[in-house]
Design an enzyme around this catalytic site. Structure first.
Site, PDB file in Angstrom:
ATOM      1  CE1 TYR A 105      93.839  15.540 158.034  1.00  0.00           C
ATOM      2  CE2 TYR A 105      92.113  14.152 157.326  1.00  0.00           C
ATOM      3  CZ  TYR A 105      92.520  14.871 158.101  1.00  0.00           C
ATOM      4  OH  TYR A 105      91.844  15.038 159.105  1.00  0.00           O
ATOM      5  CE1 TYR A 114      92.006  18.298 160.052  1.00  0.00           C
ATOM      6  CE2 TYR A 114      92.918  19.097 162.129  1.00  0.00           C
ATOM      7  CZ  TYR A 114      92.576  18.010 161.114  1.00  0.00           C
ATOM      8  OH  TYR A 114      93.083  16.627 161.461  1.00  0.00           O
ATOM      9  CG  HIS A 170     100.080  17.373 165.284  1.00  0.00           C
ATOM     10  ND1 HIS A 170      99.847  16.247 164.438  1.00  0.00           N
ATOM     11  CD2 HIS A 170     101.013  16.613 166.018  1.00  0.00           C
ATOM     12  CE1 HIS A 170     100.580  15.365 164.515  1.00  0.00           C
ATOM     13  NE2 HIS A 170     101.249  15.497 165.760  1.00  0.00           N
ATOM     14  CE  LYS A 213      86.647  20.987 162.806  1.00  0.00           C
ATOM     15  NZ  LYS A 213      87.536  21.287 163.467  1.00  0.00           N
ATOM     16  N   PRO A 228      84.087  11.617 159.533  1.00  0.00           N
ATOM     17  CG  PRO A 228      85.350   9.449 159.400  1.00  0.00           C
ATOM     18  CD  PRO A 228      84.031   9.988 158.847  1.00  0.00           C
TER      19      PRO A 228
HETATM   20  C1  PHB Z   1      92.414   9.800 164.193  1.00  0.00           C
HETATM   21  O1  PHB Z   1      93.567  10.101 164.434  1.00  0.00           O
HETATM   22  O2  PHB Z   1      91.726   8.764 164.373  1.00  0.00           O
HETATM   23  C2  PHB Z   1      91.664  10.784 162.978  1.00  0.00           C
HETATM   24  C3  PHB Z   1      92.470  11.838 162.701  1.00  0.00           C
HETATM   25  C4  PHB Z   1      91.882  12.631 161.781  1.00  0.00           C
HETATM   26  C5  PHB Z   1      90.723  12.304 161.321  1.00  0.00           C
HETATM   27  C6  PHB Z   1      90.058  11.190 161.712  1.00  0.00           C
HETATM   28  C7  PHB Z   1      90.584  10.396 162.505  1.00  0.00           C
HETATM   29  O3  PHB Z   1      90.079  13.244 160.258  1.00  0.00           O
END
Ligand code: PHB
Ligand code: APR
Length: 391
Positions: free
Chosen positions: A201, A385, A72, A297, A293
């Site tokens: 997000y 990121y 991505h 990271k 989360p």
């Molecule tokens: C996930 O795909 O589990 C995931 C993705 C992004 C995050 C946390 C978890 O910030």
């Protein structure tokens, strides 16, 4: 039994360390409390930084990831009913992240280690360490009811947040730093194609939501909930309805629904101990620090720690010098605190804080507006990121 480095824990930290040591010709034994199947099926996060991807490839462990993972080059931030893309490739000189489940990484690392004759002792019970500040730190454990002793030059404490290594360090040596957030994440894995090809997000009045994925057919979705949320109160329909509200767009948007394959609640905390070492034991990964989360990271930070640790062991076994090992904690903590800052910032940018008043809500919207409209603002998110460079 004797070995150079005794590694406690077969998570990303312990297994990546074992492979790095194996590459450098340094002996090690990995001890894992759980069964192989358990660690290979445990659902966790799934975002690998560019540097983590590169390391797995360098170690010859990236074959399945490169086939099945999804690269991505951006994410969407969604608020006030509109989406805003952060273009990682454009902002970071071509970098991106790989969407590939942590337990798939674990499967690859376990299989490669066992194939090359490396040892992993699964279902090691009553693991205990002693002599940490002596020349021969020792790990005791039992296997099939029989007590064993493993004498080491060094111990790597890679046993996660609930392991025994951190607590085996004498009281007063470590200083903990902690923040617990007043919410958790309710996560589901669903048999449903992701509604967008990149992660979303969302900051919504009802709380945060995240749309991620595991494959073109499997979605991974999260929503902000109470820290001790009772899953029994969340029938699948209620979860989907809540997610739909939080991802709603002015010009329409809906998730694809499907069978819920897995459901769970995770708490959110930031935690660090300093230093990450005592005598001949080094802590790496979640045993030394936890991040919320939101920045994805946890795994990446664990891998960054063991890169530093492996370089320290390499120097030691080549020259008996301990310059790098002596600076292990200091080198790691510089990155750890930057990643803590980023994870805290993403968390505070995107979640609803019940204690916030109208002022804070407007400030949060202004920050989202800034981060999605200024190139400097977008770059700060993007470069963190995809992963800060290794020192
Ligand atoms: C996930 O795909 O589990 C995931 C993705 C992004 C995050 C946390 C978890 O910030
Ligand atoms: N003896 C042996 N093994 C242990 C013990 C023990 N006493 N206690 C825990 N373990 C094992 C756990 O079963 C687990 O497999 O140590 C491993 C630790 O792995 P993780 O918790 O995955 O920690 P780490 O390798 O530091 O990776 C951090 O994993 O916690 C997730 O999402 C988090 O991405 C982050 C990453």
């Amino acid at each position: 039994m004797k070995t150079e480095v005794g590694i406690i824990g077969a998570g990303p930290a312990g297994l990546a360390l074992a492979h790095l040591l194996q590459r450098d010709g340094i002996g090690c034994v990995v001890l894992e409390a759980q069964a192989r199947q358990h660690i290979e099926e445990r659902v966790r996060a799934g975002v690998l930084e560019q540097g983590t991807v590169d390391l797995l490839n360098e170690l010859g462990l990236g074959e399945r990831m490169m086939k099945q993972g999804l690269m991505h080059y951006g994410v969407e931030l969604r608020f006030l009913g509109r989406g805003h893309r952060i273009d990682f490739a454009d902002l970071t000189g071509g970098k991106g992240v790989m969407i590939y489940a942590q337990h798939e990484v674990i499967k690859d690392l376990v299989a490669a280690r066992l194939k090359t004759g490396g040892e992993i002792i699964f279902e090691a019970k009553d693991v205990a360490v002693s002599g940490l500040d002596s020349e021969i730190p020792t790990i005791r454990f039992s296997q099939n009811g029989i007590g064993e002793e493993l004498q080491c030059d060094f111990i790597a404490g890679c046993d996660g947040f609930h392991g025994i290594c951190r607590d085996s360090i004498p009281a007063g040596v470590l200083k903990p730093y902690e923040r617990v957030y007043p919410f958790g994440w309710l996560g589901i894995l669903a048999q449903a194609p992701p509604a967008s090809h990149e992660l979303i997000y969302a900051n919504h009045e009802r709380g945060f939501a995240l749309m991620s994925m595991r494959s073109p057919k499997i979605s991974r979705l999260y929503l902000q909930c109470k820290p001790e949320e009772d899953l029994n109160e969340w029938a699948d329909e209620r979860i989907w309805d809540e997610l739909d509200q939080r991802f709603a767009m002015r010009d329409g948007f809906s998730l694809m629904r499907g069978a819920v394959l897995q459901k769970g609640v995770t708490g959110m905390r930031s935690f660090v101990v300093e230093p990450m070492q005592f005598g001949r034991m080094f802590l790496a990964g979640d045993s030394a620090h936890i991040v919320p989360p939101t920045g994805a990271k946890g795994l990446n930070l664990a891998v960054a720690d063991v890169r530093v640790l492996a370089a320290g062991f390499k120097e030691f076994y080549a020259s008996r010098k301990r310059d790098l090992l002596g600076r292990y904690s200091e080198i790691c903590l510089r990155r750890v605190w930057k990643v803590q800052r980023f994870s805290w910032w993403m968390t505070s940018l995107l979640h609803k804080f019940e204690s916030d008043g109208e002022f804070d809500r407007r400030r949060q919207m202004a920050e989202l507006d800034y981060v999605t409209s200024s190139r400097a603002g977008m770059t700060t998110l993007a470069e963190n990121y995809v992963g800060l460079p290794m020192e």
